[in-house]
Design an enzyme around this catalytic site. Structure first.
Site, PDB file in Angstrom:
ATOM      1  N   ASP A  15       0.580  -1.307  -0.336  1.00  0.00           N
ATOM      2  CA  ASP A  15      -0.095   0.280  -0.118  1.00  0.00           C
ATOM      3  C   ASP A  15       0.801   1.381  -0.145  1.00  0.00           C
ATOM      4  O   ASP A  15       2.152   1.054   0.313  1.00  0.00           O
ATOM      5  CB  ASP A  15      -0.806  -0.031   1.524  1.00  0.00           C
TER       6      ASP A  15
ATOM      7  N   GLU B 238      -0.876  -2.393   4.678  1.00  0.00           N
ATOM      8  CA  GLU B 238       0.219  -2.141   6.255  1.00  0.00           C
ATOM      9  C   GLU B 238       0.587  -0.834   7.224  1.00  0.00           C
ATOM     10  O   GLU B 238       0.229  -1.275   8.162  1.00  0.00           O
ATOM     11  CB  GLU B 238       1.639  -2.503   5.871  1.00  0.00           C
TER      12      GLU B 238
END
Length: 435
Positions: A101, A167
């Site tokens: 991400d 994350e």
């Protein structure tokens, strides 16, 4: 049965020898993939996606793994991808993780592959940027998968490639984190079927010397929790404060009181701790004392008992200061990520691998990071080793000259990504042998 056992015993030295001979092959293949890794990274950098929105990234990863003959499972933890590579001979199961991400950050640099993605986050328009290096993590692990898949016949064990979403967390419209990608993947069984024996993870470090590997046994990155304090007083005219109860003054006292937790309550000779108030919201006009003030912040700790102590003292200090002034303080502490804890035995066992890959002088033990990582959720279930790869640009001589992670000017030197490819690949092969 005896005959089969005898044959297996004869085969064991063959596979150990085959795996040992992989080391120069891995190095050659990693160097050959250098340009490919950089191209992947630049593509992901130009097209970043926020947590649980990594649809394009996941699609590219899944297609790549399938092209290598790796068994693929998609939509694990919403957008996560898991690849399973079974070696020619049974053995341990080693997991490797990369996070996918990006962040709600508007890139300010002038790179040819600069992100131009714009979205809405927490009610505000913002750019999206890989401002923490997750693009490089994905590219590196894709190369590791390509190398190990090409040597499947020489592997005595199974590799589980975990491409993880979110994350950095997923947040609701109030700015509260409601989800961690690693936590959700663990709940959905990513470490089972087959059961993972150990897990390795790598994080790029823009402030560290380019190509240097860094590690710490034990507590490596902090546990992180969210702090929310609402102070309720009594609204009054700014010209007659004695008619009200001023939550702004009380909040100021609470902020100062919270600083005594680290300076007077925590045994900082054992582990550091941090209590930060990051935002205060209260009031609407210069001559109105508001009824309430809201504070939000972050808490960083390195041990279970320390974490409990800090939480307890925050509640005591905030509520008691408020009550002493006739106000009320409501304290909410949202539990975030646990401590990223490197299994000491695993680090000791695998450190020679990193040193062999990069030379002892380019593998360094470092102090703990007060940043946090949801890799810690994997480490709560199986032994894990999380380490760092330096990527400081050549024109930056010290860490003070480097744009920090999570900032608009964040930039990585790409020339030593293959060190990460070699490190992760060798950790797998060596663990298979040493097991």
């Amino acid at each position: 049965m005896k005959k089969l056992t005898f044959i297996a015993l004869l085969a064991a030295p063959f596979f150990a020898s085959a795996q040992s001979s992989l080391k120069p092959v891995i190095a050659q293949k990693a160097d050959a993939l250098k340009d490919k890794v950089i191209a992947w990274r630049r593509d992901f950098h130009e097209h970043p996606e926020l947590g649980n929105q990594e649809v394009r990234t996941a699609g590219i990863v899944a297609a790549h793994l399938r092209s290598l003959g790796i068994e693929v499972q998609e939509k694990v933890g919403y957008t996560g991808v898991v690849g399973l590579l079974k070696g020619a001979k049974p053995g341990p199961v080693v997991a490797l993780r990369a996070d996918m991400d990006g962040l709600p950050v508007s890139e300010r640099g002038d790179l040819p592959f600069k992100s131009k993605v714009v979205t809405e986050f927490n009610g505000q328009k913002t750019g999206v940027m890989h401002a923490c290096g997750h693009d490089s993590h994905v590219a590196i692990l894709m190369a590791v998968a390509e190398i190990l898949a090409s040597e499947k016949a020489n592997l005595a064990g199974t590799v589980k490639f975990i491409f993880q979403p979110a994350e950095e967390g997923v947040y609701n419209d109030k700015g509260e984190m409601i989800l961690s990608g690693a936590e959700l993947m663990v709940k959905e069984g990513v470490l089972e079927n087959p059961k993972v024996d150990v897990i390795f993870g790598l994080h790029i470090a823009a402030g560290s010397d380019n190509g240097v590997l860094e590690y710490k046994p034990g507590a490596t990155m902090a546990a992180v929790d969210q702090l929310d304090i609402k102070v309720k007083g009594k609204q009054a005219h700014g010209a007659s404060p004695w008619t009200g109860i001023d939550p702004i003054v009380i909040s100021s006292q609470i902020v100062m009181g919270l600083q005594t937790i680290v300076s007077r309550n925590v045994n900082i000779t054992e582990d550091p701790a941090i209590v930060t108030v990051g935002a205060i919201h209260g009031g609407i006009r210069q001559n109105i004392i508001p009824e309430s003030v809201k504070m939000i912040g972050t808490i960083r700790t390195f041990g279970v008992e320390q974490r409990e102590l800090v939480h307890k003292r925050i509640k005591e200090i905030a509520t008691n200061i408020a009550e002493s002034a006739g106000a009320k303080a409501d304290v909410t502490i949202g539990t975030g990520y646990p401590v990223t804890f490197n299994n000491v035995g695993l680090v000791e066992k695998m450190l020679p691998t990193l040193q062999a890959v990069n030379g002892k002088e380019r593998v360094r033990q470092i102090p703990a990071h007060t940043g946090a990582e949801d890799f810690s959720f994997f480490q709560q279930k199986v032994p894990g080793f999380f380490f760092f790869l330096g990527a400081r640009p050549a024109d930056k001589k010290s860490v003070n000259e480097v744009a920090a992670h999570h900032t608009p000017d964040f930039y990585l030197e790409e020339s030593e990504f293959q060190v990460g490819v070699k490190a992760l690949s060798h950790l797998v092969v060596d663990y298979f042998e040493k097991k």
